[in-house]
Design a protein around this motif. Structure first.
Motif, mmCIF file in Angstrom:
data_model
loop_
_atom_site.group_PDB
_atom_site.id
_atom_site.type_symbol
_atom_site.label_atom_id
_atom_site.label_comp_id
_atom_site.label_asym_id
_atom_site.label_seq_id
_atom_site.Cartn_x
_atom_site.Cartn_y
_atom_site.Cartn_z
ATOM 1 N N GLN A 123 0.830 -1.194 0.000
ATOM 2 C CA GLN A 123 0.000 0.000 0.000
ATOM 3 C C GLN A 123 0.874 1.257 0.000
ATOM 4 N N ALA A 124 0.366 2.305 -0.666
ATOM 5 C CA ALA A 124 1.086 3.583 -0.717
ATOM 6 C C ALA A 124 1.190 4.164 0.688
ATOM 7 N N ASN A 125 2.339 4.787 0.961
ATOM 8 C CA ASN A 125 2.499 5.446 2.259
ATOM 9 C C ASN A 125 2.436 6.961 2.051
ATOM 10 N N ILE A 126 2.592 7.703 3.136
ATOM 11 C CA ILE A 126 2.456 9.165 3.076
ATOM 12 C C ILE A 126 3.522 9.795 2.180
ATOM 13 N N VAL A 127 4.735 9.240 2.182
ATOM 14 C CA VAL A 127 5.799 9.784 1.337
ATOM 15 C C VAL A 127 5.429 9.617 -0.136
ATOM 16 N N GLY A 128 4.890 8.451 -0.488
ATOM 17 C CA GLY A 128 4.466 8.217 -1.866
ATOM 18 C C GLY A 128 3.357 9.162 -2.284
ATOM 19 N N LYS A 129 2.394 9.388 -1.383
ATOM 20 C CA LYS A 129 1.295 10.311 -1.684
ATOM 21 C C LYS A 129 1.807 11.734 -1.840
ATOM 22 N N LEU A 130 2.688 12.159 -0.925
ATOM 23 C CA LEU A 130 3.242 13.519 -1.020
ATOM 24 C C LEU A 130 4.075 13.691 -2.288
ATOM 25 N N THR A 131 4.797 12.635 -2.672
ATOM 26 C CA THR A 131 5.571 12.675 -3.910
ATOM 27 C C THR A 131 4.659 12.869 -5.104
ATOM 28 N N THR A 132 3.542 12.151 -5.118
ATOM 29 C CA THR A 132 2.585 12.273 -6.217
ATOM 30 C C THR A 132 2.015 13.688 -6.280
ATOM 31 N N VAL A 133 1.662 14.245 -5.117
ATOM 32 C CA VAL A 133 1.109 15.608 -5.089
ATOM 33 C C VAL A 133 2.159 16.610 -5.543
ATOM 34 N N PHE A 134 3.399 16.490 -5.035
ATOM 35 C CA PHE A 134 4.453 17.428 -5.424
ATOM 36 C C PHE A 134 4.752 17.322 -6.916
ATOM 37 N N MET A 135 4.799 16.090 -7.431
ATOM 38 C CA MET A 135 5.050 15.907 -8.863
ATOM 39 C C MET A 135 3.929 16.538 -9.685
ATOM 40 N N SER A 136 2.695 16.377 -9.239
ATOM 41 C CA SER A 136 1.560 16.972 -9.948
ATOM 42 C C SER A 136 1.675 18.495 -9.978
ATOM 43 N N LEU A 137 2.053 19.086 -8.851
ATOM 44 C CA LEU A 137 2.222 20.542 -8.795
ATOM 45 C C LEU A 137 3.411 20.996 -9.645
ATOM 46 N N ALA A 138 4.499 20.212 -9.626
ATOM 47 C CA ALA A 138 5.660 20.543 -10.451
ATOM 48 C C ALA A 138 5.291 20.493 -11.931
ATOM 49 N N LEU A 139 4.521 19.473 -12.306
ATOM 50 C CA LEU A 139 4.083 19.380 -13.703
ATOM 51 C C LEU A 139 3.139 20.530 -14.049
ATOM 52 N N PHE A 140 2.280 20.899 -13.107
ATOM 53 C CA PHE A 140 1.388 22.030 -13.372
ATOM 54 C C PHE A 140 2.199 23.297 -13.657
ATOM 55 N N SER A 141 3.310 23.469 -12.945
ATOM 56 C CA SER A 141 4.144 24.660 -13.167
ATOM 57 C C SER A 141 4.692 24.697 -14.594
ATOM 58 N N CYS A 142 4.809 23.538 -15.232
ATOM 59 C CA CYS A 142 5.330 23.484 -16.605
ATOM 60 C C CYS A 142 4.363 24.116 -17.609
ATOM 61 N N PHE A 143 3.084 24.192 -17.258
ATOM 62 C CA PHE A 143 2.140 24.901 -18.127
ATOM 63 C C PHE A 143 2.494 26.385 -18.204
ATOM 64 N N LEU A 144 3.179 26.866 -17.166
ATOM 65 C CA LEU A 144 3.573 28.278 -17.097
ATOM 66 C C LEU A 144 5.032 28.470 -17.492
ATOM 67 N N HIS A 145 5.579 27.530 -18.233
ATOM 68 C CA HIS A 145 7.007 27.515 -18.589
ATOM 69 C C HIS A 145 7.476 28.859 -19.163
ATOM 70 N N ASN A 146 6.708 29.435 -20.055
ATOM 71 C CA ASN A 146 7.126 30.684 -20.697
ATOM 72 C C ASN A 146 7.203 31.849 -19.718
ATOM 73 N N ILE A 147 6.558 31.719 -18.574
ATOM 74 C CA ILE A 147 6.534 32.799 -17.585
ATOM 75 C C ILE A 147 7.552 32.567 -16.468
ATOM 76 N N ILE A 148 7.678 31.302 -15.998
ATOM 77 C CA ILE A 148 8.469 31.053 -14.777
ATOM 78 C C ILE A 148 9.756 30.261 -15.000
ATOM 79 N N ALA A 149 10.080 29.884 -16.233
ATOM 80 C CA ALA A 149 11.307 29.094 -16.477
ATOM 81 C C ALA A 149 12.503 29.813 -15.874
#
Length: 193
Positions: A123-149
């Motif tokens: 079963q997934a643990n808290i570190v795995g869940k937090l990793t998934t959330v952080f990765m999702s947020l990091a990927l979301f930031s890529c939509f703003l690549h032209n602004i925040i790169a």
């Protein structure tokens, strides 16, 4: 199989269905709004929140299934890989980051599948869940690549390190589980003989 198809698992399946829709909306510029992939972002956010929702429903209704324990991380990894692939195709992220995560995620998908068919579920643990959330947020930031790169690239690299830490934790947990199962089998064999 039917008893495993609860509401949470159906939401997870819905998330998997969103993946090709995201790819079409992101890679086809005719779906952009004023040069911005608005529809693709909305689908990505829908997939992100569906991940939170299916986990909440499964836990709050005490309806966590073996299928859900495998399907949920599989959906997360497929979404992540497809989004990374789309960013790589549009030159938002470099090829090497995509390849590293591709190897890591396919390795964990294959391992998870093998364990599932051997009826071993980690079963997934808290570190795995937090990793998934952080990765999702990091990927979301890529939509703003032209602004925040290059901030988006730095966030994805941090997320990659978290993925490595998570994988190491799961490997350690797997070997502990495997050793316990082996000891149990050996003890049962010794009692029989």
């Amino acid at each position: 199989m039917r008893k495993n198809l609860n509401v949470a698992n159906l939401i997870t399946i819905f998330r998997i269905i969103l993946i090709p829709i995201f790819m079409v909306l992101y890679l086809n510029k005719s779906f952009y709004y004023n040069g911005f992939p608005l529809w693709a972002i909305l689908i990505y956010l829908l997939a992100f929140f569906s991940d939170i929702l299916d986990g909440y429903i499964a836990r709050s209704t005490n309806n966590i299934t073996a299928l859900g324990k495998v399907l949920d991380p599989l959906a997360d990894k497929l979404l992540r890989l497809c989004v990374l692939c789309a960013f790589m195709i549009n030159n938002v992220l470099p090829l090497y980051l995509f390849i590293i995560l591709l190897v890591l995620d396919f390795g964990s998908i294959i391992t998870g599948s093998i364990l599932y068919f051997k009826r071993i579920v980690i079963q997934a643990n808290i570190v795995g869940k937090l990793t998934t959330v952080f990765m999702s947020l990091a990927l979301f930031s890529c939509f703003l690549h032209n602004i925040i790169a290059p901030v988006d690239l730095i966030l994805v690299i941090i997320a990659l390190v978290l993925v490595l830490i998570t994988i190491i934790q799961y490997v350690v947990k797997f070997f502990k589980l495997y050793n316990n199962v082996s000891k149990t089998i050996n003890n049962e064999n010794n009692q029989i003989s």
